[in-house]
Design an enzyme around this catalytic site. Sequence first.
Site, PDB file in Angstrom:
ATOM      1  N   ASP D  15       1.237  -5.561  -0.024  1.00 46.45           N
ATOM      2  CA  ASP D  15       0.248  -4.493  -0.105  1.00 46.45           C
ATOM      3  C   ASP D  15       0.134  -3.934  -1.521  1.00 46.45           C
ATOM      4  OD1 ASP D  15      -1.481  -2.441   0.246  1.00 46.45           O
ATOM      5  OD2 ASP D  15      -0.329  -1.391   1.770  1.00 46.45           O
ATOM      6  N   HIS D  17      -1.982  -1.421  -2.402  1.00 51.82           N
ATOM      7  CA  HIS D  17      -2.535  -0.065  -2.438  1.00 51.82           C
ATOM      8  C   HIS D  17      -1.481   0.917  -2.922  1.00 51.82           C
ATOM      9  CE1 HIS D  17      -5.172  -2.160   0.460  1.00 51.82           C
ATOM     10  NE2 HIS D  17      -6.115  -1.415  -0.081  1.00 51.82           N
TER      11      HIS D  17
END
Lengths: 486, 486, 142, 142
Positions: D15, D17
Amino acid sequence: MKKLRVRNKKIDDDLLMKKRREELDKWPTGKEVDFDEAVAYQKSLPDSKIWWKVMTKLREEGRMSVFPRAGTPVLEKMIELCQGLRDSGVVLIPVTTDSYTRLCQYEKVEDILKECEKTGKPLLNGYPIINQGVKKTRKLVESIDAAFSPRGAGGEIAIASGMTTAEAGVGFLGFGSYVKNMTIQELVESSQNGMRVIGWYADRGVILCKDLHGWLPSAPFPLSINIVCMIIEAVTAAEQGQKALYPLVHCMGNMTQDLAWIKLAPRVIREYLDKFGYQDTMIIGTCPAQTPLFPVAMDMGGAFAYLCYASMVGALSKSNAVDLRSIDEGAGVPTKDTNTVSYRAAKWIFDVVREQQVEIDIKGIDTEEKVAETEVRAILDRILDLGDGDIVDGTVKAVESGVLDSPWSPNVNVKDQVLGVRDARGACRYLEFGNLPIPEEIKEFHRGKVAEREKLEGKKVDYHSTVKDLWSLSKGKIVGIPPYNQ
Amino acid sequence: MKKLRVRNKKIDDDLLMKKRREELDKWPTGKEVDFDEAVAYQKSLPDSKIWWKVMTKLREEGRMSVFPRAGTPVLEKMIELCQGLRDSGVVLIPVTTDSYTRLCQYEKVEDILKECEKTGKPLLNGYPIINQGVKKTRKLVESIDAAFSPRGAGGEIAIASGMTTAEAGVGFLGFGSYVKNMTIQELVESSQNGMRVIGWYADRGVILCKDLHGWLPSAPFPLSINIVCMIIEAVTAAEQGQKALYPLVHCMGNMTQDLAWIKLAPRVIREYLDKFGYQDTMIIGTCPAQTPLFPVAMDMGGAFAYLCYASMVGALSKSNAVDLRSIDEGAGVPTKDTNTVSYRAAKWIFDVVREQQVEIDIKGIDTEEKVAETEVRAILDRILDLGDGDIVDGTVKAVESGVLDSPWSPNVNVKDQVLGVRDARGACRYLEFGNLPIPEEIKEFHRGKVAEREKLEGKKVDYHSTVKDLWSLSKGKIVGIPPYNQ
Amino acid sequence: MKKAPTIITGTVGMDAHVIGTKIVSRTLKDAGFNVIALGMQVSPEEFISVAQETNADAILMTSLYGMAELDLKEFNEKRLEAGLGDMLLYIGGNLVIGRYDPKEVEPRFKQLGFDRVYPPETDIVTVIENDLRKDLKAKGKM
Amino acid sequence: MKKAPTIITGTVGMDAHVIGTKIVSRTLKDAGFNVIALGMQVSPEEFISVAQETNADAILMTSLYGMAELDLKEFNEKRLEAGLGDMLLYIGGNLVIGRYDPKEVEPRFKQLGFDRVYPPETDIVTVIENDLRKDLKAKGKM
Ligand code: B12
Ligand code: B12
């Protein structure tokens, strides 16, 4: 004056062919690619599947399309999703790849993909284009009368499958937002000593188009850094043979700025392409993009309004397309239905407003354009100074020294010393300039605007304001005036 | 020059008081009205319940509110509906009355209302304000921190309940769209020899506000007739003592025209109010209205886009409010939930765009404004000629002779010899001029624009085009260019 | 060739939405029917008496304001009493208050005597071509 | 006064983000915690080894890209093996792919060993004040 140039060691043709095969050999589906057959297939495509021609036709006819985001792992579901998009008037279809594919973890993908096909559940957050391979992906492309663009991964599998965009040049999106440890030197090497595949296709009459993304401003932040990076991307892509480009202009929700940036970006990109000698590289349009956070899933009204706002900005700026999210953006990967209803709203705006050919002027656009342009020129001048005329060398030194910088980057090799905030009218201003070579009078302009907000809100603007501003559009409150009746 | 005047036999005070009681005696709830107590109650209301003050405050603070439509028979449900509106930022709340109440069929209403309360089903298409009476309706008004406006009926029951708008003057909305057999002479009599109730309240310091509606252009049709009628409404209302007015500007979906009309309407209304000597009657804002057909229930995306378009026009024209329907408008009476999500979308646009205080200019606004203004002056001049300076006498003769005319009227006493169509850019033009005294060069302008559409579509524009145009916004296709790829 | 069938149009009850019935009337006329356009706010009794007087073959009724069922409570009884059992009855518009599923509403109006019940925004040209001519022929009226 | 508890932050798996975890980290720091911010794309193994090295009191994990369950398949087993059973485990973000009901997803993550599971856009200040301090105190870490 220094000679402007782009550092690039052109590799010879034999090596190019070898590298291309090596890349494809990373996964069995690579064998499905026969280079000459791929060229022939590309040349057999109708105009309606060729990205740059579709964009050009839209502009000539005074129309627009949504440029959405869409990717789901199972082929049949993907075809359904894309057909839904086409039915809502979308003629530019993205194939968003999943995160594992983007990181070349094909074995992992293979297992999950099997699981997806068995259970019918979309366990990957995109379409795994490499694992699906050419034959299956051609089925996708051939099923729908629209142009296709691979997003995030794809390489020659995508090209051989009939997609008509491809990435070349120094790509800031990955560097700035997707990777943790890459240095700018590594980025430049990987994209420069690369394969010139785009040029190879161009030599054979196949023009692959590309959107310029620039360094993603992950938060409300003035667009000048992003535009500088789009110029670097454009010039380095053109050097590798890319013949058709267009800027994705990241809109932050202040209408005056958004329209100013949409005017400015293609103009300065064109100017620098010409300066560097790439007169034959076309800029085929503009595509505003919805960048800041989306309203949460519960706020469907706000989500529709946000996408109608972006559609409206696209229509009023006579763009060919708008990079739009669905009303589910704040929630998760959209379904066919939420895509359809979202893009139906956009299409209403396009068909009603864009086709009126409204010629709009807004007080203050000139100022915003001038401010951004001054910043862009100042930063680019410094980059070319640092590189002694070589834009690539200059870029490396600029990132290393924070002359090029952007906030919130996951990449540990980025300075991350800059911050943006909104002003009293919701326009994006610099709060922290870091090492950006922005002229003093422009800095003063930003400070003055920030001070106006401080006066309005009666409190200091700081890091916390920046965090709050992440949600300004998402919460539908862009300007600092207090709520009604309070 | 002829002396400008408004025919009005001022009835004496005793007769006025008698007539007011007569009106109230039509139904038992009339007894709940004590005139002096009503004045005292009105004077005790906070500013946030006084329509003209709310409008003024919105404008001063650079904000907007939705002006929705809402009416359901059962009091508790009505409170819920209105609280839902308030929660979505609505501070101007309408109380739409049901069709039977509008036609004074109170006995019928009473039976149905009982049935509604028993079954919980909303069997009436609005709130039956007369049957509900003062006590109950005060409960509604007091429950919600907003200003209230009775729509279609209400009289002194509404005033005594604390609603702060009221109708005076010659009302074209009813005459043109709601009744079948009334003559213009009858309209004038009923509204003129009337009760001067508004003036009676004004004399006691209670200012009741009114939106000018004009003759509803039920279809895409140039707005000049409507604006003429708003001027007549304004002048005759002012004569009866109304001190606060604002135009509802019917937007047809062509952005250039919509913005031009929003500029023009308050300007010419002000001018004529002054000319007739009503300098002390305030125009407290503008309120664009969504007039053409709404997208059908299945097209939720289109419905959101249409209401965001109208909100955007309101925001860009710096209006204080927008008369907005919900996404259920094409389907039926909206629920609390569809109202909420619809007005949440509008509020997003208001809070994000209106508060940016964008100053917009659009090429062609001047032309549209000039054309409409020329038409308005030509028609009004003829009316004042016909009335020898008396605007009321002139109006009677103008409607009788088709000098004032509008399409699709249900009223058999209306000429109905005019028609409008859209041109190649979606702007509304006259297709049939009937007996309207429009100058020849302006007629030529309309014909030229219609010819452009004929050229674009390759076929004659006629009655069928007019019918098709009823659905142009509803279907999201305002301009005649053929669909993409065909 | 038989003479053109006679069709009555209008909105029922207190409904003021006249545009639809105006278009319906003109389209019927253009299609060669003999049209008696009663305009808006026609009472059930007026529909019946005009139908008797003109020996009408069909009524194409309109209602948009959502209160048609209230308006039509006793209509069917009265028209059967008036000997108009053989006359075709269509209704179109927004037939109840609020968002609705036409499939649920159709049987309620069939109960009220209507041969065909149309959802909002029905295209009248298609109705004339696909339904009206067929139904009139079936009844030997065309 | 005890010394400040040590908290590890980061996004798990692939991920990217990072904004959320950056804010979480800074807010924790401002609230007086000792924060080890691993940034994005931290493997489950890295979380565990850093926790062992630093004797951490809690991990506040982030995942927005929807594939957290895949990333965390064997995490709980391994952390129990590593003797970290007493460490607090929170996770927040967009935890699965597509629109979801947090109530349905919560038990699945509790199964994976998490003490608390947060829906999208959770306000971190509230979490620190209402949950984190309480839980740490309950475990005697504060
Ligand atoms: C214009 C309009 C008005 C105008 C009407 C002007 C006039 N005199 O005609 C005015 C402002 C006066 C008005 C008033 C009211 N209205 Co109104 N109005 C509308 C609106 C915007 C458009 C209606 C229209 O003209 N459609 C265009 C015509 C051409 O379509 P049509 O009538 O459906 O006809 C077509 C087909 O249905 C078919 N057809 C028609 N009849 C028949 C019959 C047969 C047998 C067949 C086969 C086919 C057929 O042929 C036509 C051509 O295709 C609608 C909302 C919308 N749709 O956007 C609301 C709407 C119909 N109104 C509504 C309401 C509630 C009212 C009011 C009670 C209160 C109010 N909101 O102001 C009053 C009632 C007045 C009264 N006594 O009837 C509601 C009805 C709700 C419901 N049923 O649940 C609607 C849906 C709006 C809403 N959501 O609130 N209205
Ligand atoms: C910005 C963004 C990106 C940027 C990220 C830049 C960066 N490096 O950070 C880029 C462009 C790189 C990107 C890429 C992708 N993204 Co993205 N992205 C977003 C976006 C727009 C905003 C995310 C964000 O920054 N939010 C702001 C931060 C501050 O919020 P937060 O992280 O939730 O953190 C807050 C709280 O949750 C809480 N919190 C955070 N962690 C924790 C932990 C604990 C324990 C607690 C208590 C609280 C807490 O505190 C924070 C402050 O309040 C969202 C959509 C949206 N929301 O509008 C999509 C979104 C998250 N992305 C998504 C997807 C699918 C992707 C991609 C796969 C493909 C794509 N669409 O491009 C790739 C994946 C890349 C990868 N390998 O991870 C999906 C996830 C879908 C799902 N879960 O079903 C979303 C929802 C968009 C969508 N609908 O498609 N994305």
